[in-house]
Design a protein around this motif. Sequence first.
Motif, mmCIF file in Angstrom:
data_model
loop_
_atom_site.group_PDB
_atom_site.id
_atom_site.type_symbol
_atom_site.label_atom_id
_atom_site.label_comp_id
_atom_site.label_asym_id
_atom_site.label_seq_id
_atom_site.Cartn_x
_atom_site.Cartn_y
_atom_site.Cartn_z
ATOM 1 N N ASP A 30 0.859 -1.173 0.000
ATOM 2 C CA ASP A 30 0.000 0.000 0.000
ATOM 3 C C ASP A 30 0.904 1.234 0.000
ATOM 4 O OD1 ASP A 30 0.968 0.004 2.586
ATOM 5 O OD2 ASP A 30 -0.996 -0.187 3.556
ATOM 6 N N LEU A 31 0.301 2.408 0.011
ATOM 7 C CA LEU A 31 1.104 3.629 -0.050
ATOM 8 C C LEU A 31 2.047 3.735 1.139
ATOM 9 C CD1 LEU A 31 -1.492 6.245 -1.336
ATOM 10 C CD2 LEU A 31 0.587 5.529 -2.515
ATOM 11 N N ALA A 32 1.591 3.304 2.310
ATOM 12 C CA ALA A 32 2.430 3.391 3.498
ATOM 13 C C ALA A 32 3.655 2.497 3.372
ATOM 14 C CB ALA A 32 1.625 3.017 4.744
ATOM 15 N N LEU A 33 3.483 1.293 2.844
ATOM 16 C CA LEU A 33 4.622 0.394 2.684
ATOM 17 C C LEU A 33 5.588 0.932 1.628
ATOM 18 C CD1 LEU A 33 4.637 -3.440 2.820
ATOM 19 C CD2 LEU A 33 5.904 -2.291 1.003
ATOM 20 N N ALA A 34 5.047 1.438 0.519
ATOM 21 C CA ALA A 34 5.912 2.000 -0.520
ATOM 22 C C ALA A 34 6.709 3.176 0.027
ATOM 23 C CB ALA A 34 5.076 2.429 -1.720
ATOM 24 N N ASP A 35 6.044 4.079 0.748
ATOM 25 C CA ASP A 35 6.736 5.221 1.342
ATOM 26 C C ASP A 35 7.821 4.758 2.309
ATOM 27 O OD1 ASP A 35 5.256 7.120 -0.012
ATOM 28 O OD2 ASP A 35 3.829 7.437 1.622
ATOM 29 N N ALA A 36 7.493 3.749 3.107
ATOM 30 C CA ALA A 36 8.431 3.269 4.116
ATOM 31 C C ALA A 36 9.651 2.607 3.488
ATOM 32 C CB ALA A 36 7.735 2.302 5.063
ATOM 33 N N LEU A 37 9.456 1.914 2.375
ATOM 34 C CA LEU A 37 10.597 1.288 1.712
ATOM 35 C C LEU A 37 11.526 2.349 1.130
ATOM 36 C CD1 LEU A 37 12.155 -1.175 0.829
ATOM 37 C CD2 LEU A 37 10.615 -1.397 -1.139
ATOM 38 N N VAL A 38 10.959 3.372 0.515
ATOM 39 C CA VAL A 38 11.783 4.475 0.013
ATOM 40 C C VAL A 38 12.573 5.104 1.157
ATOM 41 C CG1 VAL A 38 11.732 6.781 -1.021
ATOM 42 C CG2 VAL A 38 10.276 4.968 -1.947
ATOM 43 N N ALA A 39 11.903 5.346 2.287
ATOM 44 C CA ALA A 39 12.570 5.974 3.434
ATOM 45 C C ALA A 39 13.651 5.068 4.008
ATOM 46 C CB ALA A 39 11.545 6.315 4.510
ATOM 47 N N ALA A 40 13.376 3.773 4.084
ATOM 48 C CA ALA A 40 14.347 2.842 4.665
ATOM 49 C C ALA A 40 15.623 2.786 3.837
ATOM 50 C CB ALA A 40 13.730 1.452 4.774
ATOM 51 N N ALA A 81 -1.743 6.262 -8.267
ATOM 52 C CA ALA A 81 -0.899 6.832 -7.213
ATOM 53 C C ALA A 81 -0.041 5.753 -6.556
ATOM 54 C CB ALA A 81 -1.774 7.523 -6.162
ATOM 55 N N LEU A 82 -0.629 4.579 -6.361
ATOM 56 C CA LEU A 82 0.126 3.484 -5.757
ATOM 57 C C LEU A 82 1.248 3.025 -6.683
ATOM 58 C CD1 LEU A 82 0.523 1.443 -3.501
ATOM 59 C CD2 LEU A 82 -1.258 0.016 -4.533
ATOM 60 N N ALA A 83 0.939 2.905 -7.978
ATOM 61 C CA ALA A 83 1.968 2.491 -8.931
ATOM 62 C C ALA A 83 3.103 3.509 -8.984
ATOM 63 C CB ALA A 83 1.368 2.298 -10.325
ATOM 64 N N ASP A 84 2.768 4.788 -9.001
ATOM 65 C CA ASP A 84 3.798 5.820 -9.053
ATOM 66 C C ASP A 84 4.722 5.750 -7.845
ATOM 67 O OD1 ASP A 84 2.926 6.828 -11.467
ATOM 68 O OD2 ASP A 84 1.790 8.490 -10.586
ATOM 69 N N ARG A 85 4.129 5.589 -6.670
ATOM 70 C CA ARG A 85 4.960 5.570 -5.465
ATOM 71 C C ARG A 85 5.756 4.279 -5.374
ATOM 72 N NH1 ARG A 85 8.324 8.499 -3.050
ATOM 73 N NH2 ARG A 85 8.233 8.588 -0.761
ATOM 74 N N TRP A 86 5.160 3.175 -5.799
ATOM 75 C CA TRP A 86 5.904 1.913 -5.789
ATOM 76 C C TRP A 86 7.066 1.957 -6.769
ATOM 77 C CZ3 TRP A 86 7.058 -1.532 -2.592
ATOM 78 C CH2 TRP A 86 7.579 -2.759 -2.989
ATOM 79 N N HIS A 87 6.866 2.639 -7.884
ATOM 80 C CA HIS A 87 7.956 2.784 -8.839
ATOM 81 C C HIS A 87 9.113 3.592 -8.245
ATOM 82 C CE1 HIS A 87 5.171 1.826 -12.495
ATOM 83 N NE2 HIS A 87 5.305 0.832 -11.643
ATOM 84 N N ASP A 88 8.793 4.550 -7.373
ATOM 85 C CA ASP A 88 9.861 5.249 -6.650
ATOM 86 C C ASP A 88 10.654 4.269 -5.793
ATOM 87 O OD1 ASP A 88 9.122 7.710 -7.708
ATOM 88 O OD2 ASP A 88 7.879 8.256 -5.972
ATOM 89 N N ALA A 89 9.959 3.332 -5.175
ATOM 90 C CA ALA A 89 10.634 2.339 -4.334
ATOM 91 C C ALA A 89 11.506 1.413 -5.172
ATOM 92 C CB ALA A 89 9.602 1.531 -3.545
ATOM 93 N N VAL A 90 10.994 0.979 -6.310
ATOM 94 C CA VAL A 90 11.777 0.105 -7.188
ATOM 95 C C VAL A 90 13.022 0.838 -7.678
ATOM 96 C CG1 VAL A 90 11.762 -1.131 -9.394
ATOM 97 C CG2 VAL A 90 9.801 -1.301 -7.846
ATOM 98 N N ARG A 91 12.872 2.100 -8.049
ATOM 99 C CA ARG A 91 14.032 2.887 -8.481
ATOM 100 C C ARG A 91 15.050 3.015 -7.350
ATOM 101 N NH1 ARG A 91 9.750 6.120 -10.765
ATOM 102 N NH2 ARG A 91 9.716 5.908 -13.040
#
Length: 261
Positions: A30-40, A81-91
């Motif tokens: 979800d958005l929270a997990l994607a955000d958290a992975l980017v932050a981690a 929105a979820l795909a966009d944020r998850w793509h930030d995490a993948v990058r």
Amino acid sequence: MDTPHRITTGVDGDVWRVVLDRPDAGNAIDLALADALVAALADRPASTRAVLLLGNGPRFCVGGDVAGMAAAEDRPGFIGALADRWHDAVRAVVEAPVPVVAGVQGAVAGAGVGLVGACDLVVCARSTKIRPAYGAIGLSPDGGTSWALARTLGAPRALELMLTDGTLTAAQAHEAGLVARLADDESLAEAATALAHQVAAGPVRAMVRTRGLVRRAATTSLYDQLDEEARLIVESAEDAEAAEGIAAFAEKRAADFRNAP
């Protein structure tokens, strides 16, 4: 320490351990997990020399949060929105300044497949099942899943898997090159941790250059690849890692890359 929302992180020697920590939902994204992975990944201590990515619970990652999709009033907006944020995490995984090792188990589905494909080395438990799963809910892939599968399986096999909602066994994924190693289920975390520490002891800056070369090779001409190899080997030769590695070879001793500034 805990990165707020869905991720647990910690230092294990010179390895930065990042754990997807939503086990009751199969570590659904979800958005929270994607955000958290980017932050981690952004919070990785400079003293660590590799990232180890794991999933808490019996399933590594079942893909996007379908329950959230079902409840969304604006479903296309929510999914976009979820795909966009998850793509930030993948990058963030792809662009990590140190190697990224993953240990995966149970189920890897949907966007979780793209996450696996973004990692440098993947250790997979033998009972793991890998399934794109997008067709089952009427969606096309995201998260780099189509890239990872086409790159490893080739277009015909990737399409057969995705268009028939098929599943790969761990053995098939290993044979195809989607995962680097297999481990017994009960020893997965131990095997992935050992590999992460092995990588962290190596010349990590040269490894990151190598990663870039390998990823670009499929879309680069031989002559362009030769030019890039020449540029990067000179860059590596100017690095303290090379000074230590060459000296260690000449002196018939083990190289100490950890202390190469």
